[in-house]
Design a protein around this motif. Structure first.
Motif, PDB file in Angstrom:
ATOM      1  N   ALA A  13       0.830  -1.205   0.000  1.00 30.69           N
ATOM      2  CA  ALA A  13       0.000   0.000   0.000  1.00 30.69           C
ATOM      3  C   ALA A  13       0.866   1.257   0.000  1.00 30.69           C
ATOM      4  CB  ALA A  13      -0.938   0.001   1.205  1.00 30.69           C
ATOM      5  N   ALA A  70      -0.219   4.512   4.653  1.00 30.54           N
ATOM      6  CA  ALA A  70      -0.469   3.098   4.345  1.00 30.54           C
ATOM      7  C   ALA A  70      -1.028   2.373   5.575  1.00 30.54           C
ATOM      8  CB  ALA A  70       0.807   2.423   3.856  1.00 30.54           C
ATOM      9  N   TYR A 130      -6.039  -6.891  -5.138  1.00 34.18           N
ATOM     10  CA  TYR A 130      -6.733  -5.606  -5.195  1.00 34.18           C
ATOM     11  C   TYR A 130      -5.730  -4.471  -5.406  1.00 34.18           C
ATOM     12  CZ  TYR A 130      -9.189  -1.467  -3.516  1.00 34.18           C
ATOM     13  OH  TYR A 130      -9.726  -0.218  -3.388  1.00 34.18           O
ATOM     14  N   LEU A 131      -4.643  -4.484  -4.637  1.00 37.18           N
ATOM     15  CA  LEU A 131      -3.611  -3.450  -4.777  1.00 37.18           C
ATOM     16  C   LEU A 131      -2.951  -3.512  -6.149  1.00 37.18           C
ATOM     17  CD1 LEU A 131      -2.043  -3.553  -1.222  1.00 37.18           C
ATOM     18  CD2 LEU A 131      -3.381  -1.681  -2.215  1.00 37.18           C
ATOM     19  N   GLU A 132      -2.741  -4.711  -6.651  1.00 34.74           N
ATOM     20  CA  GLU A 132      -2.165  -4.863  -7.991  1.00 34.74           C
ATOM     21  C   GLU A 132      -3.119  -4.293  -9.039  1.00 34.74           C
ATOM     22  OE1 GLU A 132      -0.610  -8.346 -11.004  1.00 34.74           O
ATOM     23  OE2 GLU A 132      -0.580  -8.720  -8.849  1.00 34.74           O
ATOM     24  N   TRP A 181      -4.624   3.434   5.899  1.00 36.79           N
ATOM     25  CA  TRP A 181      -5.435   2.732   4.894  1.00 36.79           C
ATOM     26  C   TRP A 181      -5.672   1.286   5.327  1.00 36.79           C
ATOM     27  CZ3 TRP A 181      -4.301  -1.647   2.070  1.00 36.79           C
ATOM     28  CH2 TRP A 181      -5.260  -2.010   1.108  1.00 36.79           C
TER      29      TRP A 181
END
Length: 133
Positions: free
Chosen positions: A81, A91, A123-125, A94
């Motif tokens: 993140a 991060a 999800y982050l990718e 979050w």
């Protein structure tokens, strides 16, 4: 060079390295659950619950494999993140507080706690590839 420093080649390398150094239990090869709980603003009982271990494990067996695995998973998401936030504190915020609409508005912390590390990393990718969050 610490493991955190190897994660990034840009200016955030120092921040990640410092973050990882903050979490290391002195004179041991493992993550300090006490330092990590403090950094997240959590009680040790809450961190134990998130890690899926008995609360006494943090005190009596801080190097327990199950505990260390879950702490590494949490850190992995926070580091990922931070690539978007460019700031460890953002991060961390979050990770603990931002609801993810794609996952029934659960936070990354909730998802990792329930064993869904790969879903959060995916999800982050996706965000990194241009998806809207």
């Amino acid at each position: 060079m610490s493991a955190g420093a190897a994660l990034r080649a840009d200016g955030s390398t120092v921040l990640l390295s410092q973050f990882m150094d903050e979490l290391r239990e002195p004179r041991t090869p493992y993550i300090s659950s006490e330092r990590f709980a403090r950094r997240l603003g959590l009680s040790k009982d809450t961190l134990a619950r998130m890690a899926g271990v008995h609360r006494n494990t943090l005190r009596t067996n801080p190097g327990a494999e199950a505990l260390q695995i879950r702490l590494r998973e949490m850190i992995k998401v926070i580091v990922a993140a931070s690539q978007f936030t460019r700031d460890i504190d953002k991060a961390l915020y979050w990770f603990m507080n931002e609801p993810i609409a794609d996952y029934r508005n659960r936070t990354a912390a909730d998802l990792v706690s329930d064993g869904h590390l790969e879903a959060v990393l995916a999800y982050l990718e996706d965000l990194g590839n241009g998806a809207t969050g």
